[in-house]
Design an enzyme around this catalytic site. Structure first.
Site, mmCIF file in Angstrom:
data_model
loop_
_atom_site.group_PDB
_atom_site.id
_atom_site.type_symbol
_atom_site.label_atom_id
_atom_site.label_comp_id
_atom_site.label_asym_id
_atom_site.label_seq_id
_atom_site.Cartn_x
_atom_site.Cartn_y
_atom_site.Cartn_z
ATOM 1 C CD GLN A 14 32.960 -3.003 -28.046
ATOM 2 O OE1 GLN A 14 34.045 -3.582 -28.117
ATOM 3 N NE2 GLN A 14 32.848 -1.723 -27.740
ATOM 4 N NE ARG A 22 29.209 -7.318 -31.824
ATOM 5 C CZ ARG A 22 28.768 -7.392 -33.072
ATOM 6 N NH1 ARG A 22 28.957 -8.469 -33.780
ATOM 7 N NH2 ARG A 22 28.139 -6.370 -33.619
ATOM 8 C CB SER A 45 14.833 -2.785 -18.451
ATOM 9 O OG SER A 45 13.861 -2.440 -19.411
ATOM 10 N NE ARG A 55 36.805 -24.540 -24.248
ATOM 11 C CZ ARG A 55 36.579 -25.697 -24.831
ATOM 12 N NH1 ARG A 55 35.695 -26.539 -24.318
ATOM 13 N NH2 ARG A 55 37.230 -26.030 -25.917
ATOM 14 N NE ARG A 106 35.223 -8.506 -27.131
ATOM 15 C CZ ARG A 106 34.506 -7.873 -28.039
ATOM 16 N NH1 ARG A 106 34.950 -6.756 -28.565
ATOM 17 N NH2 ARG A 106 33.363 -8.374 -28.444
#
Length: 170
Positions: A66, A69, A79, A145, A154
């Site tokens: 999420q 995005r 990783s 920003r 969120r």
């Protein structure tokens, strides 16, 4: 979940006011008042000069998906290709029975280790069995920003609980 602010632009209010002063060819007398005025009136480009870097630990891979995005952020994530996930931690959603879920995660962990046994399967392929609940850690850098935008998106009650908690901590 653990969120640590690693670095931030020092004196952000004064920095924004100084940067904005070029737009008006003036020396700001009341920095905080000017910053409030800029925000209220939609002059948000000046907020892009203030930066933050966070270390984020103990979130699920589902939550990290999420996060990415938010394309104006920069990410460096642990990783699963180069790191072994033997004994991986996991995030349990509050709507799921913890005892059953823990058992399932242990079983998946055994399958994962079975694939890795003796180096038969490299981490990059063994990771395909890992769940979205698998814990990860990452660094996230963004400007003010974008941080404001993330908070607006969120912290909404419609956002999933985990990312809402993460952005609250940020």
């Amino acid at each position: 979940m653990k969120v640590t602010l690693i670095q931030a632009t020092p004196n952000p209010i004064e920095t924004i006011a100084q940067i904005a002063s070029i737009c008006y060819d003036s020396d700001p007398k009341n920095a905080l008042g000017l910053v409030k005025h800029l925000y209220k009136n939609g002059h948000h480009s000046v907020f892009e000069h203030i930066y933050f870097t966070f270390k984020i630990e103990g979130i699920s891979r589902a939550c990290s998906h999420q996060l990415v995005r938010h394309r104006h952020c920069s990410f460096t994530q642990r990783s699963q290709r180069y790191c072994s996930e033997d004994g991986f931690g996991f995030v349990t959603p509050p709507t799921i029975n913890n005892e059953c879920f823990s058992h399932d995660m242990e079983e998946i962990g055994q399958w994962y280790e079975g694939y890795q046994n003796g180096g038969r399967v490299p981490n990059e392929d063994a990771r395909y069995i890992l769940p979205n609940a698998c814990e990860t850690e990452l660094y996230l850098s963004c400007n003010l920003r974008e941080l404001i935008h993330m908070a607006n998106e969120r912290l909404c009650t419609r956002a999933q609980w985990e990312i809402r908690e993460l952005v609250q901590q940020m």
